[in-house]
Design an enzyme around this catalytic site. Structure first.
Site, PDB file in Angstrom:
ATOM      1  N   ARG A  47      -8.484  -7.109 -18.834  1.00  0.00           N
ATOM      2  CA  ARG A  47      -9.182  -6.259 -19.812  1.00  0.00           C
ATOM      3  C   ARG A  47      -9.095  -4.790 -19.401  1.00  0.00           C
ATOM      4  O   ARG A  47      -9.115  -3.883 -20.234  1.00  0.00           O
ATOM      5  CB  ARG A  47     -10.652  -6.703 -19.965  1.00  0.00           C
ATOM      6  CG  ARG A  47     -11.451  -5.786 -20.892  1.00  0.00           C
ATOM      7  CD  ARG A  47     -12.726  -6.429 -21.435  1.00  0.00           C
ATOM      8  NE  ARG A  47     -13.544  -7.031 -20.400  1.00  0.00           N
ATOM      9  CZ  ARG A  47     -14.305  -6.360 -19.538  1.00  0.00           C
ATOM     10  NH1 ARG A  47     -14.358  -5.051 -19.577  1.00  0.00           N
ATOM     11  NH2 ARG A  47     -15.013  -7.001 -18.618  1.00  0.00           N
ATOM     12  N   TYR A  56      -7.152   4.479 -44.429  1.00  0.00           N
ATOM     13  CA  TYR A  56      -7.132   3.019 -44.525  1.00  0.00           C
ATOM     14  C   TYR A  56      -8.590   2.542 -44.694  1.00  0.00           C
ATOM     15  O   TYR A  56      -9.471   2.952 -43.927  1.00  0.00           O
ATOM     16  CB  TYR A  56      -6.483   2.436 -43.260  1.00  0.00           C
ATOM     17  CG  TYR A  56      -6.608   0.940 -43.191  1.00  0.00           C
ATOM     18  CD1 TYR A  56      -6.079   0.142 -44.192  1.00  0.00           C
ATOM     19  CD2 TYR A  56      -7.262   0.325 -42.130  1.00  0.00           C
ATOM     20  CE1 TYR A  56      -6.214  -1.238 -44.144  1.00  0.00           C
ATOM     21  CE2 TYR A  56      -7.391  -1.045 -42.070  1.00  0.00           C
ATOM     22  CZ  TYR A  56      -6.869  -1.822 -43.083  1.00  0.00           C
ATOM     23  OH  TYR A  56      -7.008  -3.177 -43.043  1.00  0.00           O
ATOM     24  N   ASP A  61      -4.010   9.668 -37.308  1.00  0.00           N
ATOM     25  CA  ASP A  61      -3.446   8.321 -37.450  1.00  0.00           C
ATOM     26  C   ASP A  61      -1.981   8.501 -37.866  1.00  0.00           C
ATOM     27  O   ASP A  61      -1.694   8.955 -38.972  1.00  0.00           O
ATOM     28  CB  ASP A  61      -4.238   7.529 -38.498  1.00  0.00           C
ATOM     29  CG  ASP A  61      -3.752   6.081 -38.626  1.00  0.00           C
ATOM     30  OD1 ASP A  61      -2.552   5.836 -38.391  1.00  0.00           O
ATOM     31  OD2 ASP A  61      -4.563   5.208 -38.983  1.00  0.00           O
ATOM     32  N   LYS A  64       2.328  -2.298 -37.626  1.00  0.00           N
ATOM     33  CA  LYS A  64       3.221  -1.819 -38.671  1.00  0.00           C
ATOM     34  C   LYS A  64       4.602  -1.495 -38.080  1.00  0.00           C
ATOM     35  O   LYS A  64       5.216  -2.343 -37.478  1.00  0.00           O
ATOM     36  CB  LYS A  64       2.581  -0.621 -39.369  1.00  0.00           C
ATOM     37  CG  LYS A  64       1.113  -0.871 -39.784  1.00  0.00           C
ATOM     38  CD  LYS A  64       1.013  -1.938 -40.821  1.00  0.00           C
ATOM     39  CE  LYS A  64      -0.370  -2.381 -41.240  1.00  0.00           C
ATOM     40  NZ  LYS A  64      -1.535  -2.118 -40.484  1.00  0.00           N
TER      41      LYS A  64
END
Ligand code: LCS
Length: 393
Positions: A58, A111, A183, A208
């Site tokens: 993590r 988004y 972004d 993407k």
């Protein structure tokens, strides 16, 4: 090899490479949750920072770090922070940069969930948010308040394809002490480098273009310098938004072909946009590669290519759009974008369904808007598929 002066495609293949004891040619999947310390002292040193050894996946992992170094090199940033999804990247950034009582200014047509999480969740912690058309710099200036801390832009915006001037935003952000976050999902560093234009933080849904094969979900954050890097990494690790080693391996595999894929996506998109622009059933089209795009000049200045996402509307509105989506055979009727396959979807009822009707209208997400992500199939097949579906409209 020193990659400082290497070309973009060379960096895609080699940045972040590691040497292991077996001489592996590609970065292996270090599928382990935890790492063996050589001694109690070594364990203590790893935790104190005196040693940079791995501790727990993590926190950090060699496969994930290779991806982080790769994308940071492409964006000309200080470091990368890989996350479980693009939304995990966005919420880690919000969490790291905003306190209760702070204000964020954001692109209205971001988004959907990137807006929804501020309106529905961060609002519970007294974080204020204004959503404006950031393509209009005056709108940003008007929205600035004494408690504004972050200017968050998505350019081109999903799905309106409106373009925000990153360099102009950087000037405003500097003047008012705001952190500028971009972004860069739609462009990737192949077409646009926000940090070079003055942004402080850049993030991606690697789901993407960066991964490019529609087979994993993931995200990444890249900062210009070390202070923000440490702050955001701390939040990512403590909230458990980390990427998984197998995910990182898939993205490392996908990113190697980013430039060749985008070259083809884009060549096809230019042809598809030209076809749609003159089609009698198309009422409007927004694509940064067309001179009819309201920010065509800005797009040429800020982006090294127009990309491969096209928004358009049909005469006959939503009903006509539905007919089109139900009749395409090659393009997949699905959300997401930026893959090797062409995808078609309806933002108002799908990706942006969580936004109120009024807010959608204000952001320019009209009911008739159809979004097309152009893939790397043969252009004539994509166009013929659209042509036969449009005949049925
Ligand atoms: N940023 C942009 C520009 C996006 O388009 C998306 C997802 C995200 C962030 C969030 O990334 P995720 O958590 O999904 O990896 N966009 C989607 C879309 O347009 N259709 O489905 C997902």
């Amino acid at each position: 090899m020193n990659l400082e002066d290497a070309g973009f495609s060379t960096k895609l293949i080699h940045a972040g490479e590691i040497e292991d004891q077996f001489g592996s040619a590609t970065v292996p999947i270090y599928q382990t949750s935890t790492f063996r310390f050589k001694s109690a002292q070594h364990g203590a040193d790893c935790f104190s920072g005196a040693s940079d050894g791995y501790i727990y996946t993590r926190i950090a992992n060699p496969t994930i770090r290779a991806l982080e170094q790769n994308i940071a090199a492409l964006e000309n940033g200080f470091g990368g922070i890989a996350t479980s999804s693009g939304m995990a990247a966005i919420t880690s950034v919000y969490m790291a940069l905003l306190n209760g009582g702070d204000h964020i200014i954001s692109t209205a047509a971001v988004y959907g969930p990137a807006r929804g999480v501020l309106e529905q969740d961060f609002a519970r912690f007294q974080v204020e948010a204004s959503f404006v058309n950031t393509a209009d710099i005056e709108e940003i200036k008007k929205a600035i308040q004494p408690n504004s801390k972050v200017l968050y832009i998505e350019t081109p915006a999903n799905p309106t394809m409106e373009i925000t001037d990153i360099a102009a935003c950087a000037v405003i952000a500097k003047e008012h002490g705001l952190v500028l976050v971009v972004d860069n999902t739609f462009c990737t560093p192949y077409l646009q480098k926000p940090l070079d234009l003055g942004a402080d933080v850049v993030l991606h849904s690697v789901t993407k273009f960066i991964n490019g094969h529609a087979d994993i979900v993931g995200g990444i954050i890249i900062t210009k310098e070390s202070v923000l890097y440490k702050k955001i990494r701390h939040c990512m690790v403590y909230m458990g938004c980390n990427m998984d080693p197998h995910q990182a391996y898939m993205v490392l595999r996908g990113v190697k072909t980013l430039s060749v894929r985008i070259d083809r996506n884009q060549d096809n998109a230019i042809k598809v946009a030209a076809f749609l622009e003159t089609h009698p059933k198309v009422s409007w089209i927004k694509y940064p590669g067309l001179a009819s795009h309201p920010q065509f000049e800005l797009a040429k200045r800020q982006m090294s290519g127009p990309g491969s996402i096209i928004s358009f509307g049909l005469k006959g509105g939503l009903e006509a759009g539905r007919k089109l989506m139900d009749n395409v055979h090659l393009a997949v009727l699905a959300v997401s974008l930026g893959g090797v396959e062409s995808l078609i979807q309806h933002p108002a009822s799908m990706t942006h369904a969580g936004i109120s009707v009024e807010d959608k209208q204000e952001a320019g997400i009209t009911d008739d808007l159809v979004r097309f992500s152009v893939g790397i199939e043969n252009a004539e097949n994509i166009i013929n598929d659209l042509r036969q579906a449009l005949e049925k409209v």
